[in-house]
Design a protein around this motif. Structure first.
Motif, mmCIF file in Angstrom:
data_model
loop_
_atom_site.group_PDB
_atom_site.id
_atom_site.type_symbol
_atom_site.label_atom_id
_atom_site.label_comp_id
_atom_site.label_asym_id
_atom_site.label_seq_id
_atom_site.Cartn_x
_atom_site.Cartn_y
_atom_site.Cartn_z
ATOM 1 N N VAL A 189 -51.073 19.395 7.498
ATOM 2 C CA VAL A 189 -49.990 18.420 7.243
ATOM 3 C C VAL A 189 -50.323 17.077 7.903
ATOM 4 O O VAL A 189 -50.155 16.004 7.296
ATOM 5 C CB VAL A 189 -48.624 18.969 7.730
ATOM 6 C CG1 VAL A 189 -47.548 17.889 7.635
ATOM 7 C CG2 VAL A 189 -48.214 20.182 6.908
ATOM 8 N N ALA A 190 -50.833 17.147 9.144
ATOM 9 C CA ALA A 190 -51.206 15.897 9.832
ATOM 10 C C ALA A 190 -52.325 15.186 9.063
ATOM 11 O O ALA A 190 -52.335 13.952 8.929
ATOM 12 C CB ALA A 190 -51.654 16.204 11.263
ATOM 13 N N TYR A 191 -53.241 15.963 8.530
ATOM 14 C CA TYR A 191 -54.359 15.416 7.741
ATOM 15 C C TYR A 191 -53.817 14.779 6.449
ATOM 16 O O TYR A 191 -54.209 13.660 6.056
ATOM 17 C CB TYR A 191 -55.335 16.560 7.425
ATOM 18 C CG TYR A 191 -56.751 16.193 7.058
ATOM 19 C CD1 TYR A 191 -57.109 14.894 6.694
ATOM 20 C CD2 TYR A 191 -57.756 17.173 7.052
ATOM 21 C CE1 TYR A 191 -58.420 14.582 6.342
ATOM 22 C CE2 TYR A 191 -59.061 16.863 6.701
ATOM 23 C CZ TYR A 191 -59.391 15.568 6.347
ATOM 24 O OH TYR A 191 -60.687 15.281 6.002
ATOM 25 N N ALA A 192 -52.883 15.472 5.807
ATOM 26 C CA ALA A 192 -52.293 14.951 4.559
ATOM 27 C C ALA A 192 -51.555 13.633 4.811
ATOM 28 O O ALA A 192 -51.612 12.704 3.997
ATOM 29 C CB ALA A 192 -51.337 15.991 3.979
ATOM 30 N N ALA A 193 -50.881 13.550 5.950
ATOM 31 C CA ALA A 193 -50.157 12.310 6.295
ATOM 32 C C ALA A 193 -51.155 11.174 6.526
ATOM 33 O O ALA A 193 -50.971 10.042 6.072
ATOM 34 C CB ALA A 193 -49.297 12.541 7.530
ATOM 35 N N GLN A 194 -52.248 11.510 7.228
ATOM 36 C CA GLN A 194 -53.291 10.506 7.500
ATOM 37 C C GLN A 194 -53.906 9.996 6.186
ATOM 38 O O GLN A 194 -54.122 8.791 6.019
ATOM 39 C CB GLN A 194 -54.365 11.128 8.406
ATOM 40 C CG GLN A 194 -55.656 10.373 8.508
ATOM 41 C CD GLN A 194 -55.648 9.204 9.502
ATOM 42 O OE1 GLN A 194 -56.521 8.356 9.467
ATOM 43 N NE2 GLN A 194 -54.666 9.157 10.381
ATOM 44 N N ILE A 195 -54.179 10.910 5.256
ATOM 45 C CA ILE A 195 -54.779 10.502 3.973
ATOM 46 C C ILE A 195 -53.838 9.543 3.235
ATOM 47 O O ILE A 195 -54.264 8.493 2.733
ATOM 48 C CB ILE A 195 -55.107 11.745 3.100
ATOM 49 C CG1 ILE A 195 -56.284 12.516 3.710
ATOM 50 C CG2 ILE A 195 -55.427 11.341 1.661
ATOM 51 C CD1 ILE A 195 -56.540 13.884 3.089
ATOM 52 N N ALA A 196 -52.556 9.867 3.203
ATOM 53 C CA ALA A 196 -51.589 8.980 2.527
ATOM 54 C C ALA A 196 -51.563 7.607 3.196
ATOM 55 O O ALA A 196 -51.537 6.567 2.513
ATOM 56 C CB ALA A 196 -50.206 9.618 2.534
ATOM 57 N N ALA A 197 -51.596 7.595 4.525
ATOM 58 C CA ALA A 197 -51.598 6.315 5.248
ATOM 59 C C ALA A 197 -52.849 5.512 4.899
ATOM 60 O O ALA A 197 -52.792 4.308 4.637
ATOM 61 C CB ALA A 197 -51.510 6.560 6.757
ATOM 62 N N GLN A 198 -54.002 6.212 4.850
ATOM 63 C CA GLN A 198 -55.260 5.522 4.529
ATOM 64 C C GLN A 198 -55.291 5.036 3.090
ATOM 65 O O GLN A 198 -55.992 4.067 2.770
ATOM 66 C CB GLN A 198 -56.462 6.451 4.784
ATOM 67 C CG GLN A 198 -56.638 6.892 6.228
ATOM 68 C CD GLN A 198 -57.143 5.785 7.145
ATOM 69 O OE1 GLN A 198 -57.250 4.626 6.755
ATOM 70 N NE2 GLN A 198 -57.421 6.138 8.387
ATOM 71 N N LEU A 199 -54.512 5.693 2.227
ATOM 72 C CA LEU A 199 -54.447 5.257 0.830
ATOM 73 C C LEU A 199 -53.469 4.100 0.641
ATOM 74 O O LEU A 199 -53.245 3.640 -0.471
ATOM 75 C CB LEU A 199 -54.043 6.432 -0.076
ATOM 76 C CG LEU A 199 -55.135 7.468 -0.366
ATOM 77 C CD1 LEU A 199 -54.537 8.716 -1.014
ATOM 78 C CD2 LEU A 199 -56.197 6.874 -1.281
ATOM 79 N N GLY A 200 -52.848 3.678 1.732
ATOM 80 C CA GLY A 200 -51.984 2.496 1.651
ATOM 81 C C GLY A 200 -50.504 2.777 1.460
ATOM 82 O O GLY A 200 -49.748 1.878 1.063
ATOM 83 N N ALA A 201 -50.072 4.013 1.735
ATOM 84 C CA ALA A 201 -48.637 4.312 1.609
ATOM 85 C C ALA A 201 -47.842 3.561 2.667
ATOM 86 O O ALA A 201 -48.274 3.459 3.815
ATOM 87 C CB ALA A 201 -48.409 5.813 1.774
ATOM 88 N N HIS A 202 -46.677 3.049 2.279
ATOM 89 C CA HIS A 202 -45.756 2.476 3.274
ATOM 90 C C HIS A 202 -44.864 3.569 3.833
ATOM 91 O O HIS A 202 -44.488 3.550 4.997
ATOM 92 C CB HIS A 202 -44.867 1.402 2.622
ATOM 93 C CG HIS A 202 -45.636 0.283 2.015
ATOM 94 N ND1 HIS A 202 -45.601 -0.012 0.673
ATOM 95 C CD2 HIS A 202 -46.490 -0.602 2.579
ATOM 96 C CE1 HIS A 202 -46.391 -1.046 0.430
ATOM 97 N NE2 HIS A 202 -46.944 -1.422 1.557
ATOM 98 N N VAL A 203 -44.473 4.491 2.957
ATOM 99 C CA VAL A 203 -43.623 5.616 3.358
ATOM 100 C C VAL A 203 -44.350 6.896 2.950
ATOM 101 O O VAL A 203 -44.813 7.018 1.811
ATOM 102 C CB VAL A 203 -42.249 5.560 2.665
ATOM 103 C CG1 VAL A 203 -41.369 6.729 3.110
ATOM 104 C CG2 VAL A 203 -41.546 4.229 2.933
ATOM 105 N N ILE A 204 -44.444 7.833 3.890
ATOM 106 C CA ILE A 204 -45.179 9.075 3.639
ATOM 107 C C ILE A 204 -44.210 10.235 3.711
ATOM 108 O O ILE A 204 -43.406 10.324 4.642
ATOM 109 C CB ILE A 204 -46.270 9.269 4.720
ATOM 110 C CG1 ILE A 204 -47.284 8.129 4.639
ATOM 111 C CG2 ILE A 204 -46.957 10.627 4.581
ATOM 112 C CD1 ILE A 204 -48.098 7.951 5.907
ATOM 113 N N LYS A 205 -44.339 11.109 2.738
ATOM 114 C CA LYS A 205 -43.462 12.268 2.702
ATOM 115 C C LYS A 205 -44.284 13.534 2.769
ATOM 116 O O LYS A 205 -45.179 13.744 1.947
ATOM 117 C CB LYS A 205 -42.686 12.203 1.402
ATOM 118 C CG LYS A 205 -41.507 13.067 1.407
ATOM 119 C CD LYS A 205 -41.345 13.660 0.087
ATOM 120 C CE LYS A 205 -41.247 15.126 0.334
ATOM 121 N NZ LYS A 205 -40.735 15.834 -0.811
#
Ligand code: FBP
Length: 305
Positions: A189-205
């Motif tokens: 889950v922490a990895y998935a959140a990091q990937i979304a952040a690196q892809l430019g997400a402003h809000v991560i779910k």
């Protein structure tokens, strides 16, 4: 009036244009939690993702698209997220009432694939036409189709941002190499959140993480650094830290319908760990309207405390 906390959160996105920041502010300043820096969002894409009977048969008024706009409004949610059809059906009737997030991709369960990949079902242009504050997109890290999804969301996020829209990413680890338990493992889950952040997400779910560690190499790192993952609050803190050290808004999903107490205990854990809020679908619209408003009110009270 813009609060100090919301200003602080917006300052974490210094590269963004005024339109994006305005739309992030719309999400953060709307509803009962407006100004607190916390969010409770109503997502209703389950008709597409799980099918109509599994989603709405338990509470038939929820078959009606207008029902969900009204529910988000009555409960004081920060935003309402849905696929194209549900938003198109009532966005004009509820224009300006609640910030909208258009889900640009969707997946169904009629074809049971081991490595899921959603289809693009709406465009940035649709989001602008409907007056949305943000686009939403689901990635499945761990799926063999993840590269396609990462590339697609990169292009859609770029287009959305160029038009001043915020980007919300649902990041759900899933695929043939990830065990069922691994989908919510803390490292995954922490990895998935990091990937979304690196892809430019402003809000991560993401989903609320368990204490299980899926990947052997990751386990060594957790053990060596003695990362606390015992309580839900510990794990939420770690996921928030993994999302640019708290500089990205991370919210957690409600999951399948459970009793009030169980859900509220989980929300307390998310709040204690510094999570930014919840996105609660089935636990809202599968309850009768008044019960849903009451429960969402209790969830908001925890986040406001
Ligand atoms: P719920 O609160 O109903 O879990 O909704 C959150 C959500 O992300 C929905 O947007 C989506 O339809 C659903 O979860 C998907 O859940 P899953 O992939 O586990 O079926």
């Amino acid at each position: 009036m813009m609060t100090k906390r919301v200003k602080e959160i917006l300052s974490h996105y210094p590269g963004e244009n005024a339109g994006v920041l305005t739309n992030l502010a719309r999400l953060l300043m709307s509803g009962r939690l407006g100004g607190t820096g916390k969010l409770v969002i109503l997502p209703v894409d389950q008709g597409f993702e799980h099918g109509p009977a599994r989603s709405f048969a338990i509470n038939p008024p929820a078959y009606d698209p207008a029902y969900h706009f009204q529910l988000a409004l009555d409960a004081g949610c920060n935003a309402y997220a849905a696929p194209l059809g549900f938003l198109e059906a009532a966005a004009a009737e509820f224009a300006g009432a609640v910030p909208l997030i258009l889900k640009l991709n969707n997946h169904d369960v009629l074809h049971d694939e081991k490595d899921p990949i959603s289809a693009q079902t709406a465009s940035v242009k649709d989001a602008l036409r409907l007056g949305c504050a943000a686009i939403g997109y689901t990635i499945y890290p761990g799926s063999s189709g993840s590269q396609i999804m990462y590339q697609q969301v990169r292009e859609l996020a770029l287009e959305a941002k160029s038009h001043g829209l915020a980007v919300v990413m649902w990041s759900y680890p899933r695929g043939s190499d990830i065990s069922k338990e691994g989908e919510t493992a803390i490292d995954v889950v922490a990895y998935a959140a990091q990937i979304a952040a690196q892809l430019g997400a402003h809000v991560i779910k993401v989903k609320a993480p368990s204490a299980h560690i899926e990947l052997a190499e990751a386990k060594k790192a957790y053990d060596k650094a003695k990362v606390p993952i015992e309580t839900l609050a510990d794990r939420i803190r770690h996921v928030v830290q993994s999302s640019f050290n708290g500089k990205r808004i991370v919210i957690f999903s409600g999951g399948a319908t459970v009793g009030d107490e169980q859900l509220l205990t989980e929300v307390k854990g998310i709040h204690d760990g510094g999570g930014f809020g919840s996105i609660v679908g089935r636990n809202s619209f599968q309850r009768p309207h008044d019960k849903a408003v009451e429960l969402l009110g209790k969830i908001m009270s925890i986040y406001a405390s």
